[in-house]
Design a protein around this motif. Sequence first.
Motif, mmCIF file in Angstrom:
data_model
loop_
_atom_site.group_PDB
_atom_site.id
_atom_site.type_symbol
_atom_site.label_atom_id
_atom_site.label_comp_id
_atom_site.label_asym_id
_atom_site.label_seq_id
_atom_site.Cartn_x
_atom_site.Cartn_y
_atom_site.Cartn_z
ATOM 1 N N ASN A 108 0.809 -1.217 0.000
ATOM 2 C CA ASN A 108 0.000 0.000 0.000
ATOM 3 C C ASN A 108 0.844 1.270 0.000
ATOM 4 O O ASN A 108 0.516 2.239 -0.687
ATOM 5 C CB ASN A 108 -0.941 -0.001 1.208
ATOM 6 N N HIS A 109 1.902 1.283 0.784
ATOM 7 C CA HIS A 109 2.722 2.485 0.896
ATOM 8 C C HIS A 109 3.743 2.601 -0.235
ATOM 9 O O HIS A 109 4.224 3.700 -0.516
ATOM 10 C CB HIS A 109 3.449 2.514 2.241
ATOM 11 N N CYS A 110 4.054 1.474 -0.862
ATOM 12 C CA CYS A 110 5.079 1.469 -1.917
ATOM 13 C C CYS A 110 4.562 0.718 -3.137
ATOM 14 O O CYS A 110 5.045 -0.371 -3.463
ATOM 15 C CB CYS A 110 6.365 0.819 -1.406
ATOM 16 N N PRO A 111 3.565 1.274 -3.838
ATOM 17 C CA PRO A 111 3.022 0.568 -5.005
ATOM 18 C C PRO A 111 4.103 0.335 -6.059
ATOM 19 O O PRO A 111 5.003 1.147 -6.237
ATOM 20 C CB PRO A 111 1.927 1.508 -5.517
ATOM 21 N N ARG A 206 0.723 4.620 -19.425
ATOM 22 C CA ARG A 206 0.645 5.213 -18.093
ATOM 23 C C ARG A 206 -0.768 4.968 -17.568
ATOM 24 O O ARG A 206 -1.748 5.243 -18.266
ATOM 25 C CB ARG A 206 0.939 6.713 -18.118
ATOM 26 N N GLU A 207 -0.861 4.483 -16.348
ATOM 27 C CA GLU A 207 -2.164 4.216 -15.755
ATOM 28 C C GLU A 207 -2.350 5.233 -14.632
ATOM 29 O O GLU A 207 -1.586 5.280 -13.677
ATOM 30 C CB GLU A 207 -2.205 2.778 -15.222
ATOM 31 N N GLU A 208 -3.344 6.077 -14.777
ATOM 32 C CA GLU A 208 -3.502 7.251 -13.920
ATOM 33 C C GLU A 208 -3.567 6.902 -12.441
ATOM 34 O O GLU A 208 -2.947 7.573 -11.605
ATOM 35 C CB GLU A 208 -4.759 8.022 -14.339
ATOM 36 N N GLU A 209 -4.293 5.861 -12.095
ATOM 37 C CA GLU A 209 -4.452 5.504 -10.683
ATOM 38 C C GLU A 209 -3.114 5.072 -10.076
ATOM 39 O O GLU A 209 -2.766 5.466 -8.960
ATOM 40 C CB GLU A 209 -5.492 4.393 -10.529
ATOM 41 N N HIS A 210 -2.360 4.249 -10.811
ATOM 42 C CA HIS A 210 -1.044 3.825 -10.318
ATOM 43 C C HIS A 210 -0.121 5.035 -10.132
ATOM 44 O O HIS A 210 0.607 5.130 -9.140
ATOM 45 C CB HIS A 210 -0.393 2.846 -11.300
ATOM 46 N N GLU A 211 -0.137 5.936 -11.099
ATOM 47 C CA GLU A 211 0.722 7.111 -11.020
ATOM 48 C C GLU A 211 0.330 8.004 -9.850
ATOM 49 O O GLU A 211 1.191 8.511 -9.119
ATOM 50 C CB GLU A 211 0.663 7.898 -12.331
ATOM 51 N N ARG A 212 -0.940 8.204 -9.662
ATOM 52 C CA ARG A 212 -1.414 9.051 -8.562
ATOM 53 C C ARG A 212 -1.015 8.450 -7.213
ATOM 54 O O ARG A 212 -0.522 9.160 -6.321
ATOM 55 C CB ARG A 212 -2.942 9.213 -8.632
ATOM 56 N N GLU A 213 -1.230 7.141 -7.057
ATOM 57 C CA GLU A 213 -0.881 6.480 -5.798
ATOM 58 C C GLU A 213 0.606 6.625 -5.495
ATOM 59 O O GLU A 213 0.997 6.847 -4.345
ATOM 60 C CB GLU A 213 -1.249 4.993 -5.867
ATOM 61 N N THR A 214 1.422 6.492 -6.526
ATOM 62 C CA THR A 214 2.870 6.609 -6.326
ATOM 63 C C THR A 214 3.252 8.009 -5.868
ATOM 64 O O THR A 214 3.973 8.181 -4.877
ATOM 65 C CB THR A 214 3.620 6.265 -7.629
ATOM 66 N N LEU A 215 2.776 9.013 -6.571
ATOM 67 C CA LEU A 215 3.188 10.387 -6.285
ATOM 68 C C LEU A 215 2.658 10.890 -4.950
ATOM 69 O O LEU A 215 3.237 11.821 -4.364
ATOM 70 C CB LEU A 215 2.726 11.303 -7.420
ATOM 71 N N GLU A 216 1.597 10.271 -4.453
ATOM 72 C CA GLU A 216 1.070 10.659 -3.140
ATOM 73 C C GLU A 216 1.983 10.226 -1.999
ATOM 74 O O GLU A 216 1.855 10.714 -0.881
ATOM 75 C CB GLU A 216 -0.319 10.045 -2.927
ATOM 76 N N ARG A 217 2.913 9.327 -2.284
ATOM 77 C CA ARG A 217 3.721 8.753 -1.206
ATOM 78 C C ARG A 217 4.912 9.618 -0.810
ATOM 79 O O ARG A 217 5.502 9.412 0.240
ATOM 80 C CB ARG A 217 4.231 7.359 -1.603
#
Length: 226
Positions: A108-111, A206-217
């Motif tokens: 969860n913290h490190c997709p 590029r998959e938007e959800e994966h990218e968003r989750e990553t950058l939020e970390r």
Amino acid sequence: MYQLYIANKNYSSWSLRPWVLMTTLAIPFEEIVVPFTPISSWDEFRTFSPSGKVPCLNHAQLTVWDSLAIIEYLAESNSSVWPESTEARAWARCAAAEMHSGFSAIRNHCPMNIGIRLRLSQQPQDLQKELSRLDELWNQGLDKFGGPFLAGDKFTAVDAFFAPVAFRLQSYDLKLSPAAMAYADRLRQLPAMVEWQLAALKEVWREEEHERETLERGTLLQDLRV
């Protein structure tokens, strides 16, 4: 011939496990990449996978889904999938099952995002706890069975299950003990892992959800993708 359905190599940690195992053990297969879609992959993935997820294996008119089930199916015809000795095989199955069902904080913290380098804004307690357990588990296997892999001198399914973690340590600059970090380096240096990483960096999807989750970390330091 086996057919292995996988998703984007940059994101799909579950796809990596059977792929790196089959590639390293020279088990022939046809790779079929079906990228994650911007909206939902469910409908498209359901055309080949009952669960609507990857990886999925087709063989001799059989469909086998879920990474653990795929690896156990492969083990029925390939003795090199698990270690030879009863003790090492039992330990390897326990460790692989623990990875399969646990370590949710690391996920969860490190997709999975192989192409980026990111500094985490924080390391919550649940993440630190799982990193400590990971370190303990890896060192236990290396000490007990003599390395250089977790269950002895050969790469087996238990190493394949932890292959995505080796990429996560790199992407998020996570630290373990020297022996555990050296083991992660050995995994990343395997020809199959090098091949997977190079392909991931060349992907244009590029998959938007994966990218968003990553950058939020945390703070993005580098993006190595095309």
